[in-house]
Design an enzyme around this catalytic site. Structure first.
Site, PDB file in Angstrom:
ATOM      1  N   TYR A  55       0.853  -1.183   0.000  1.00 38.97           N
ATOM      2  CA  TYR A  55       0.000   0.000   0.000  1.00 38.97           C
ATOM      3  C   TYR A  55       0.895   1.241   0.000  1.00 38.97           C
ATOM      4  CZ  TYR A  55      -3.932  -3.006   1.491  1.00 38.97           C
ATOM      5  OH  TYR A  55      -4.906  -3.981   1.579  1.00 38.97           O
ATOM      6  N   LEU A 204     -18.719  -1.654   2.747  1.00 37.52           N
ATOM      7  CA  LEU A 204     -19.520  -0.613   2.082  1.00 37.52           C
ATOM      8  C   LEU A 204     -19.258  -0.606   0.580  1.00 37.52           C
ATOM      9  CD1 LEU A 204     -19.196   2.307   4.668  1.00 37.52           C
ATOM     10  CD2 LEU A 204     -21.076   0.676   4.376  1.00 37.52           C
ATOM     11  N   ARG A 206     -16.580  -0.228  -1.171  1.00 36.13           N
ATOM     12  CA  ARG A 206     -15.737   0.902  -1.582  1.00 36.13           C
ATOM     13  C   ARG A 206     -16.523   2.218  -1.673  1.00 36.13           C
ATOM     14  NH1 ARG A 206     -14.852  -3.773  -3.732  1.00 36.13           N
ATOM     15  NH2 ARG A 206     -12.800  -4.705  -3.447  1.00 36.13           N
ATOM     16  N   GLY A 207     -17.471   2.361  -0.776  1.00 29.64           N
ATOM     17  CA  GLY A 207     -18.270   3.577  -0.721  1.00 29.64           C
ATOM     18  C   GLY A 207     -19.554   3.516  -1.514  1.00 29.64           C
ATOM     19  N   SER A 210     -22.474   3.244   0.757  1.00 29.59           N
ATOM     20  CA  SER A 210     -22.313   4.047   1.972  1.00 29.59           C
ATOM     21  C   SER A 210     -23.434   5.055   2.158  1.00 29.59           C
ATOM     22  CB  SER A 210     -20.987   4.802   1.933  1.00 29.59           C
ATOM     23  OG  SER A 210     -21.013   5.786   0.906  1.00 29.59           O
TER      24      SER A 210
END
Length: 330
Positions: A55, A204, A206-207, A210
Site C-alpha cells: 500500500y 460498504l 468501496r463507498g 455508503s
C-alpha cells in the site's frame, strides 16, 4: 465488547480499521487527517489495524508506525504481503515464495518500527508457489517470534483447508457485504467448520453502498473505482437504486445507510470482523455508530428484500483482477 478471530486468534474490538485508502487506491489522502483518524479509532477502542506492505509501496506501514508510536501494545497489526509494484505504481504480479516472505517481513518490521506482526497473510494466492510452501515459511516466522498469527486473504475453501493443515489459520480476509456475498456458499461454512474467523473488507463496497456516493461523484485515474465495473455506466445506476431502497430502511431505523450496511455484516455472526476504510474522523464516527444498531429478524428480512443476494450489477473487480482471485474458484 470484543470478538475473537478464529478459535485461537486474538480478541479484538468488533470493528477493525482498514488503512489502505490513507496511502493508495482512492486518490489523494490528507496525512494529518489520516493520523488523526487512527488516533481517534484507538481512543474509541479499535484494536485491529489492517495494512499491506504494498500500500503506497511501504508508505502505509510508515504512516501507521508514526500514528501508533508509543502505543504499539494497544493495537493488533494485520499485514498483507506478496503484491509486487513497479515505480509507476502498477501491479506486476504476486510472489509468495518462502525467501520473499521472509524478506518482505524484514522490511515490514523496520517500517512499522516493531519486533513482530500480529497477523501476517499473503494478499493473494501465488499460482506458482504451493500454499504449503508459503505456510511453511510463515510457520517458521511464528516459531521465531516475528509473527504471532497467520491469516489468509481471498482464497478458496480448498486452499484454506490445505493451508490450515500446515499451520493453524486464525482468519480469512475477504470481501463481504450486502452486495458481495459469494463467501456464503462454501467458504464461510468451511471457515466455521475449521474454527477460522473472517475479516470482512469492502463492507460498504468501496463507498458504493455508503449512502454518500452519487452519480455525479468524480473519480480520477488514481482512484480504484474509476476502473471498477460496479461504478460504471448502467451498473452504477442499478446499484445506486439499491442504495435508495436501503436509505428508506435506514431512515425508518433512524440511522445512516452506512450504519445499516455495517450493522448487517456485524449481524451475520460473531466470527466476522468488519473492516471499515474510514479516512476521516467523521466517517469513522459514523462507522462506529453501527455498533449501536440492533437489527431485529424483521429488519434483516426487510434488508434482504431490499437488496437480494446477487442483486448488484457488475463484478467486484475488473476482469483481469477477478482472474487473480482464488476465492472466486469456490
Amino acid at each position: 465488547m470484543t470478538r475473537t478471530l478464529g478459535t485461537h486468534g486474538p480478541r479484538v474490538f468488533p470493528l477493525g480499521l482498514g488503512a489502505m485508502g490513507m496511502s493508495d487506491f482512492y486518490g489523494q489522502a490528507d496525512r494529518t487527517e489520516s493520523i488523526a483518524t487512527i488516533h481517534a479509532a484507538m481512543e474509541a477502542g479499535v484494536t485491529l489495524i489492517d495494512t499491506g506492505d504494498f500500500y503506497g509501496a511501504g508508505h502505509n506501514e510508515m504512516l501507521i508506525a508514526e500514528a501508533i508510536e508509543g502505543r504499539r501494545d494497544q493495537v493488533v497489526l494485520s499485514v498483507k504481503f506478496g503484491g509486487l509494484r513497479d515505480p509507476a505504481g502498477g501491479f506486476i504480479g504476486i510472489d509468495n515464495s518462502p525467501a520473499h516472505v521472509k524478506n518482505y517481513l524484514a522490511y515490514t518490521l523496520r517500517r512499522l518500527r516493531t519486533d513482530h506482526v500480529d497477523i501476517y497473510r499473503p494478499a493473494r494466492l501465488d499460482p506458482k508457489v504451493p500454499i504449503e510452501e508459503t505456510m511453511g515459511a510463515l510457520a517458521e516466522l511464528v516459531q521465531a517470534g516475528y509473527v504471532r498469527h497467520i491469516g489468509l486473504s481471498e482464497v478458496s475453501a480448498a486452499t484454506v483447508r490445505r493451508a490450515h493443515a500446515v499451520h493453524p489459520v486464525v482468519d480469512l480476509q475477504i470481501e463481504y457485504s450486502l452486495i458481495s456475498r459469494g463467501i456464503e456458499a462454501s467458504i464461510l461454512p468451511t471457515l466455521r467448520e475449521l474454527g477460522i474467523g473472517v475479516t470482512a473488507y469492502g463492507v460498504l463496497s468501496r463507498g458504493l453502498i455508503s449512502g454518500h456516493w452519487s452519480r455525479q461523484a468524480a473519480v480520477g485515474g488514481h482512484d480504484f473505482r474509476a476502473h471498477s465495473p460496479r461504478f460504471q455506466g448502467g451498473n452504477l445506476d442499478h446499484n445506486l437504486a439499491l442504495v435508495e431502497h436501503l436509505r428508506v430502511l435506514a431512515a425508518d431505523k433512524g440511522v445512516t445507510v452506512a450504519q445499516l450496511a455495517i450493522a448487517w455484516v456485524l449481524a451475520q455472526g460473531d466470527d466476522i470482523l468488519p473492516l471499515v476504510g474510514a479516512r476521516t474522523r467523521p466517517r469513522l464516527t459514523e462507522a462506529l455508530g453501527a455498533l449501536d444498531v440492533v437489527l431485529t429478524p424483521e429488519d434483516l428480512a426487510a434488508i434482504e428484500a431490499a437488496v437480494p443476494k446477487d442483486a448488484a450489477a457488475g463484478s467486484r473487480y475488473a476482469e483481469v483482477m477477478m482472474a487473480m482471485l482464488d476465492s472466486e474458484r469456490g
